[in-house]
Design an enzyme around this catalytic site. Structure first.
Site, PDB file in Angstrom:
ATOM      1  CE1 TYR A 155      -0.050   2.134   4.234  1.00 37.18           C
ATOM      2  CE2 TYR A 155       0.993  -0.006   4.471  1.00 37.18           C
ATOM      3  CZ  TYR A 155       0.736   1.271   4.957  1.00 37.18           C
ATOM      4  OH  TYR A 155       1.286   1.667   6.147  1.00 37.18           O
ATOM      5  CD  GLU A 200       9.664   2.266  10.707  1.00 33.40           C
ATOM      6  OE1 GLU A 200       9.922   3.149   9.874  1.00 33.40           O
ATOM      7  OE2 GLU A 200       9.348   1.107  10.382  1.00 33.40           O
ATOM      8  CE  LYS A 236       3.049   3.389   3.175  1.00 29.58           C
ATOM      9  NZ  LYS A 236       3.490   3.701   4.534  1.00 29.58           N
ATOM     10  NE  ARG A 274       7.067   3.927   0.428  1.00 31.31           N
ATOM     11  CZ  ARG A 274       6.784   4.761   1.430  1.00 31.31           C
ATOM     12  NH1 ARG A 274       7.709   5.016   2.354  1.00 31.31           N
ATOM     13  NH2 ARG A 274       5.606   5.341   1.512  1.00 31.31           N
TER      14      ARG A 274
END
Length: 296
Positions: A35, A181, A149, A54
């Site tokens: 996504y 993160e 991702k 990406r």
């Protein structure tokens, strides 16, 4: 805010209530899906090329055929915001391994992807950017390829729930004594000497598109940015802390684990980064974010 009324599903634009995905879809059964979330400001996309690049990389990594080239993805995104008259908000895109008449871990030799996208009207420069957010530390239990991702977001969802239960807005994920993160953003600290630190790219973190945008501001802002892992103690004792993501852009973190960061308000380095980033995406600072000028 509610999702905009027109969505895109497998090449068709239709009302949200008419969009249906099979319960045998691999995205539903296995979280076998990629996504992206791309910001829209002033009717224009922010760093769309980076998000598409990406996405292409993630799809390759999880063995889903890429159903579009860059021009095709751009056209899909553009038509979605035009049909919804979206000027500010985000576009969410998901590409799954598709559905077939079985629940089989390996699946067919070649997948036929499901492609779903929707737009969401929301302010991108709002109270969180102005006033800051609160964070807590949370153990990082995610899989080992966080640089892709995918929709495997259960650990992040549980981290957000834990943060909410503690009166915070987000969580800083911690693994082997270091912050990886934030729950859905890259994490940054600013030392008392003005050095900006964020974790170096590796499979441990997502290579954020907004992160890359901040990196590109180094020359203009005269920043010193060091890419390395930092500890929870470094975050607790930092002069400033902030996160970067497409949805929240640059979010100052004013409290971590109940302790104030600096004086408990967004600091001057964060304000400067916000101002430069907002300017780069075409925002009228005096109207949208005058508070970035106060401590910059």
């Amino acid at each position: 805010m509610p999702v905009c009324p027109i969505v895109s599903l497998n090449g068709s634009f239709l009302p949200l209530g008419e969009a249906h995905v099979s319960p045998l879809d691999r995205g539903f059964l296995f979280a076998h899906a990629a996504y992206e979330v791309t910001a829209v400001y002033g009717g224009r996309f922010v760093d769309l090329d980076g998000h598409i690049a990406r996405l292409t990389r993630t799809l390759s990594g999880i063995e889903i055929p890429d159903p579009h080239d860059a021009a095709g993805w751009t056209a899909l995104h553009t038509e979605l915001i035009v049909r919804n008259k979206l000027t500010e908000g985000i576009v969410y895109l998901e590409v799954t391994g598709g559905a077939y008449e079985a629940r089989d871990f390996a699946g067919p030799d070649t997948f036929t992807p499901t492609v779903f996208a929707y737009a969401d009207a929301k302010p991108l420069i709002g109270a969180a950017a102005r006033d800051g957010i609160k964070a807590v530390f949370h153990a990082d239990t995610r899989w080992k390829r966080r640089d892709m991702k995918t929709t495997q977001l259960l650990s992040q969802a549980l981290a957000y729930r834990a943060a909410k239960q503690q009166g915070a807005d987000t969580a800083f994920m911690v693994e082997d004594g270091f912050v990886t993160e934030a729950a859905s953003a890259n994490a940054w600290i600013v030392t008392h000497t003005g050095e900006i630190i964020t974790r170096d790219l590796s499979p441990a973190i997502l290579p954020g598109i907004t992160r890359a945008g901040v990196m590109a501001l180094r020359g203009k802002g005269g920043f010193t940015i060091t890419e390395r892992a930092f500890t929870p103690d470094e975050a607790l004792n930092a002069a400033e802390v902030f996160t970067t993501s497409a949805g929240a852009m640059i979010a100052p973190v004013t409290h971590v684990d109940g302790r104030a960061v600096g004086d408990g308000t967004p600091g001057p380095v964060t304000r400067t980064i916000q101002r430069l980033y907002y300017e780069a995406m075409g925002a009228d600072i005096s109207a949208a974010a005058p508070w970035t000028l106060e401590r910059a």
